[in-house]
Design a protein around this motif. Sequence first.
Motif, PDB file in Angstrom:
ATOM      1  N   GLU A 328      50.866  54.475  28.602  1.00 54.91           N
ATOM      2  CA  GLU A 328      50.611  55.549  29.212  1.00 54.91           C
ATOM      3  C   GLU A 328      49.243  55.872  28.778  1.00 54.91           C
ATOM      4  OE1 GLU A 328      49.736  57.266  32.214  1.00 54.91           O
ATOM      5  OE2 GLU A 328      50.703  55.934  32.980  1.00 54.91           O
ATOM      6  N   ARG A 331      46.888  52.844  27.993  1.00 60.83           N
ATOM      7  CA  ARG A 331      46.656  52.821  30.038  1.00 60.83           C
ATOM      8  C   ARG A 331      45.189  53.693  29.501  1.00 60.83           C
ATOM      9  NH1 ARG A 331      45.659  55.343  34.175  1.00 60.83           N
ATOM     10  NH2 ARG A 331      47.595  57.009  33.573  1.00 60.83           N
ATOM     11  N   SER A 351      46.813  47.196  34.112  1.00 59.37           N
ATOM     12  CA  SER A 351      47.874  47.569  34.489  1.00 59.37           C
ATOM     13  C   SER A 351      49.386  46.892  33.236  1.00 59.37           C
ATOM     14  CB  SER A 351      47.610  46.549  35.837  1.00 59.37           C
ATOM     15  OG  SER A 351      47.062  47.436  37.214  1.00 59.37           O
ATOM     16  N   GLY A 353      53.006  46.640  32.712  1.00 58.62           N
ATOM     17  CA  GLY A 353      54.578  46.790  33.059  1.00 58.62           C
ATOM     18  C   GLY A 353      55.347  46.978  32.225  1.00 58.62           C
ATOM     19  N   ARG A 377      54.151  45.548  40.770  1.00 56.74           N
ATOM     20  CA  ARG A 377      54.448  46.431  40.772  1.00 56.74           C
ATOM     21  C   ARG A 377      53.350  47.473  40.534  1.00 56.74           C
ATOM     22  NH1 ARG A 377      59.589  45.466  39.771  1.00 56.74           N
ATOM     23  NH2 ARG A 377      59.989  47.269  38.434  1.00 56.74           N
ATOM     24  N   ALA A 378      52.998  47.443  39.709  1.00 56.15           N
ATOM     25  CA  ALA A 378      51.836  48.541  39.365  1.00 56.15           C
ATOM     26  C   ALA A 378      50.303  47.928  39.621  1.00 56.15           C
ATOM     27  CB  ALA A 378      51.468  48.878  37.452  1.00 56.15           C
ATOM     28  N   LYS A 379      50.319  46.435  40.051  1.00 55.61           N
ATOM     29  CA  LYS A 379      49.464  46.533  40.555  1.00 55.61           C
ATOM     30  C   LYS A 379      49.339  46.349  42.135  1.00 55.61           C
ATOM     31  CE  LYS A 379      47.924  42.770  37.494  1.00 55.61           C
ATOM     32  NZ  LYS A 379      46.079  43.154  36.896  1.00 55.61           N
ATOM     33  N   ARG A 381      50.836  48.849  43.465  1.00 59.35           N
ATOM     34  CA  ARG A 381      50.770  50.363  43.772  1.00 59.35           C
ATOM     35  C   ARG A 381      49.256  50.680  43.789  1.00 59.35           C
ATOM     36  NH1 ARG A 381      55.643  52.544  40.371  1.00 59.35           N
ATOM     37  NH2 ARG A 381      56.731  51.887  41.654  1.00 59.35           N
ATOM     38  N   ARG A 383      47.051  49.714  40.899  1.00 60.59           N
ATOM     39  CA  ARG A 383      46.372  48.984  39.706  1.00 60.59           C
ATOM     40  C   ARG A 383      46.294  50.427  39.036  1.00 60.59           C
ATOM     41  NH1 ARG A 383      44.410  45.082  42.819  1.00 60.59           N
ATOM     42  NH2 ARG A 383      44.363  43.195  41.651  1.00 60.59           N
ATOM     43  N   ALA A 385      47.932  51.517  37.100  1.00 62.39           N
ATOM     44  CA  ALA A 385      49.530  52.115  36.804  1.00 62.39           C
ATOM     45  C   ALA A 385      50.596  51.387  35.819  1.00 62.39           C
ATOM     46  CB  ALA A 385      50.142  52.170  37.409  1.00 62.39           C
ATOM     47  N   THR A 386      51.199  52.496  35.683  1.00 67.80           N
ATOM     48  CA  THR A 386      52.425  52.060  34.215  1.00 67.80           C
ATOM     49  C   THR A 386      53.963  52.060  35.341  1.00 67.80           C
ATOM     50  OG1 THR A 386      51.351  52.608  32.327  1.00 67.80           O
ATOM     51  CG2 THR A 386      53.488  52.479  32.132  1.00 67.80           C
ATOM     52  N   VAL A 387      54.478  50.781  35.451  1.00 67.18           N
ATOM     53  CA  VAL A 387      55.249  51.287  35.582  1.00 67.18           C
ATOM     54  C   VAL A 387      56.657  50.683  34.460  1.00 67.18           C
ATOM     55  CG1 VAL A 387      56.964  50.021  37.575  1.00 67.18           C
ATOM     56  CG2 VAL A 387      54.453  50.465  37.955  1.00 67.18           C
TER      57      VAL A 387
END
Length: 415
Positions: A328, A331, A351, A353, A377-379, A381, A383, A385-387
């Motif tokens: 985070e 990001r 993005s 992972g 998955r972050a993309k 959602r 982009r 984002a952190t997953v």
Amino acid sequence: MTFDMGTAVFFIGLQAVLAALALGAAWRIHHHERAATYWALGYSVMALGIVSFLLRSSWPGPVIVILGNSMVVAGHFLLNIAFATFVRRPPPWHIFLAASLIALAGTAYWTLVDPDARARLVLVSGGIVLSCALIMRDLLTGRAPLRTIQQGRQIARLTLAGAYGLHLCINLAHIALLFGGPELPAFLTGGELRKTWIVWDTAVLFLFPVGIVLLTSERLLDQLDRLASHDELTGLLNRRAFNQRLAEEHSRARRARQPIAVLMLDIDHFKALNDNYGHGAGDAMLQAVTGTIGGLLRREDIFARLGGDEFCILLPGTSGAGAMRVAERVRTAMAALRVPYGKVELQQTLSIGVAIIGMAESDPAVALQAADAALYRAKDRGRNATVMAECLVPPQAVPPLTAPAAQPMSAPPVA
């Protein structure tokens, strides 16, 4: 063979000429290394100074004495310029000029005004001692060429430092003997001590060009190693070097029973950036991302560019919660980053992972795949984002990868 002064000059002069030729050849090969120019020039000046003493019978003696001694001192301080350049110190040109002028003025005074062979020899030997001391300082404390110290490539440095230390001691002993009595010492006029001096001085002088060639070759090997293991644009580890470090860290983590966090990163809409502003803008963004993220990591963390706009970070000894906090921070820093490019400011997002290589994990590639899947998955959602990856399936339950299954791990070729 009779070891008179002419014999000594002949042997030392021959060694200096051969050294100048060898370093001239090294300069032709390593012409990109500025220090090689000064090494070749320094030995050439010394060789001319020493060989000039052989011309005393056909040239005016005082002129030869003044020029020969001055050139020997100037050549030694040119070597000091070369070593300072090699280890990334500012070249001490002021010391070179001062030493050369003092040598010229001193030898001229003790040749033409108050002839004193002892004073001339003390002046020259003192200059050599100072030059050797400065060179030893540069060799032992100067900036290591690339990753020399980490890889243990110090043989040439230590060899040269030892050789210059011995040369310094020989010249200190020379000065001490010159002050030992009213007459010149035996090694200048005859006797076994002179033979010893000639042998030692010639042997030590022979080590210098050999050590210099080794030193330059070791830097070239470091540069080749770096090209093979690092991305040229960003300076980060490339995919090949990253896989090697991953295997090493995985083995270490299993022994220490500690987890490793894996972060897979991808710059959002990077292709659009290149299409809109050109590949120069993409390169500027990649370099800015590298600097920004690198400033957020610990010394022990491993940061790599796997290809294109895809990066990976290993966080040894980091749990899932800790990895998410780092992700985070990365990001958020990326979202706030502005990269000046021409008349515009570039702004991109990341993005990310995240996955954890467990203490019992037998194959770190499983965690890499999980982090890569979380990245996609972050993309999905939206982009920026952190997953965190879902719980990993035990390695023994993972079926062999087929070509389609391995597709998400593909990346553009390493730059």
